[in-house]
Design a protein around this motif. Structure first.
Motif, PDB file in Angstrom:
ATOM      1  N   ALA A   1       1.182  11.254  -4.324  1.00 18.30           N
ATOM      2  CA  ALA A   1       2.571  10.836  -4.111  1.00 18.30           C
ATOM      3  C   ALA A   1       3.057   9.999  -5.291  1.00 18.30           C
ATOM      4  N   TRP A   2       4.350  10.113  -5.596  1.00 18.97           N
ATOM      5  CA  TRP A   2       4.974   9.235  -6.586  1.00 18.97           C
ATOM      6  C   TRP A   2       5.538   8.039  -5.852  1.00 18.97           C
ATOM      7  N   LEU A   3       5.284   6.837  -6.381  1.00 19.96           N
ATOM      8  CA  LEU A   3       5.785   5.612  -5.780  1.00 19.96           C
ATOM      9  C   LEU A   3       6.894   5.041  -6.659  1.00 19.96           C
ATOM     10  N   LEU A   4       7.979   4.622  -6.049  1.00 22.24           N
ATOM     11  CA  LEU A   4       9.088   3.982  -6.744  1.00 22.24           C
ATOM     12  C   LEU A   4       8.977   2.487  -6.492  1.00 22.24           C
TER      13      LEU A   4
ATOM     14  N   ASP B   1       9.649   1.006 -11.865  1.00 18.18           N
ATOM     15  CA  ASP B   1       8.381   1.648 -12.221  1.00 18.18           C
ATOM     16  C   ASP B   1       8.173   2.873 -11.347  1.00 18.18           C
ATOM     17  N   TYR B   2       7.623   3.894 -11.949  1.00 19.03           N
ATOM     18  CA  TYR B   2       7.182   5.075 -11.210  1.00 19.03           C
ATOM     19  C   TYR B   2       5.673   5.139 -11.383  1.00 19.03           C
ATOM     20  N   ARG B   3       4.943   5.236 -10.270  1.00 24.38           N
ATOM     21  CA  ARG B   3       3.485   5.307 -10.335  1.00 24.38           C
ATOM     22  C   ARG B   3       2.987   6.448  -9.489  1.00 24.38           C
ATOM     23  N   ARG B   4       1.932   7.090  -9.964  1.00 21.88           N
ATOM     24  CA  ARG B   4       1.299   8.176  -9.216  1.00 21.88           C
ATOM     25  C   ARG B   4       0.140   7.592  -8.420  1.00 21.88           C
TER      26      ARG B   4
ATOM     27  N   ARG C   1       0.836  -1.199   0.000  1.00 26.68           N
ATOM     28  CA  ARG C   1       0.000   0.000   0.000  1.00 26.68           C
ATOM     29  C   ARG C   1       0.866   1.243   0.000  1.00 26.68           C
ATOM     30  N   CYS C   2       0.294   2.321  -0.474  1.00 31.81           N
ATOM     31  CA  CYS C   2       0.984   3.607  -0.457  1.00 31.81           C
ATOM     32  C   CYS C   2       1.297   3.967   0.993  1.00 31.81           C
ATOM     33  N   PRO C   3       2.543   4.338   1.296  1.00 28.50           N
ATOM     34  CA  PRO C   3       2.887   4.690   2.675  1.00 28.50           C
ATOM     35  C   PRO C   3       2.247   5.999   3.141  1.00 28.50           C
ATOM     36  N   ARG C   4       1.752   6.804   2.213  1.00 28.70           N
ATOM     37  CA  ARG C   4       1.122   8.082   2.582  1.00 28.70           C
ATOM     38  C   ARG C   4      -0.364   7.944   2.902  1.00 28.70           C
ATOM     39  N   CYS C   5      -1.099   7.189   2.076  1.00 27.48           N
ATOM     40  CA  CYS C   5      -2.562   7.140   2.255  1.00 27.48           C
ATOM     41  C   CYS C   5      -3.108   5.724   2.427  1.00 27.48           C
ATOM     42  N   GLN C   6      -2.247   4.722   2.297  1.00 26.39           N
ATOM     43  CA  GLN C   6      -2.616   3.312   2.445  1.00 26.39           C
ATOM     44  C   GLN C   6      -3.496   2.772   1.324  1.00 26.39           C
ATOM     45  N   TRP C   7      -3.523   3.437   0.178  1.00 27.95           N
ATOM     46  CA  TRP C   7      -4.281   2.943  -0.968  1.00 27.95           C
ATOM     47  C   TRP C   7      -3.560   1.711  -1.526  1.00 27.95           C
ATOM     48  N   PRO C   8      -4.270   0.623  -1.851  1.00 25.82           N
ATOM     49  CA  PRO C   8      -3.611  -0.575  -2.395  1.00 25.82           C
ATOM     50  C   PRO C   8      -2.964  -0.295  -3.749  1.00 25.82           C
ATOM     51  N   MET C   9      -1.712  -0.674  -3.896  1.00 24.47           N
ATOM     52  CA  MET C   9      -0.995  -0.430  -5.144  1.00 24.47           C
ATOM     53  C   MET C   9      -1.577  -1.230  -6.296  1.00 24.47           C
TER      54      MET C   9
END
Length: 59
Positions: A39-42, A31-34, A5-13
């Motif tokens: 937040a940008w995820l690496l 991969d870079y994902r928004r 999950r996103c460490p900022r909002c806990q949305w499932p990747m």
């Protein structure tokens, strides 16, 4: 990809679609994902490696 999950909002990747780029590297893939929070995820070889902070808007 695991149930990370996103460490900022806990949305499932696994629910993130598009909004990024994919690059082959010598050790696999980067991969870079928004995220929906902005937040940008690496992601390195399907493992979350880092995230940016979301922008802070001051009034």
């Amino acid at each position: 990809m695991t149930d990370e999950r996103c460490p900022r909002c806990q949305w499932p990747m696994t629910e993130l679609r598009g909004g990024g780029s994919r690059h082959p590297v010598s050790t696999g893939r980067v991969d870079y994902r928004r995220c929906i929070c902005g937040a940008w995820l690496l992601i390195v070889n399907d493992t979350l490696a880092g995230a940016t902070r979301t922008a802070t808007i001051e009034a």
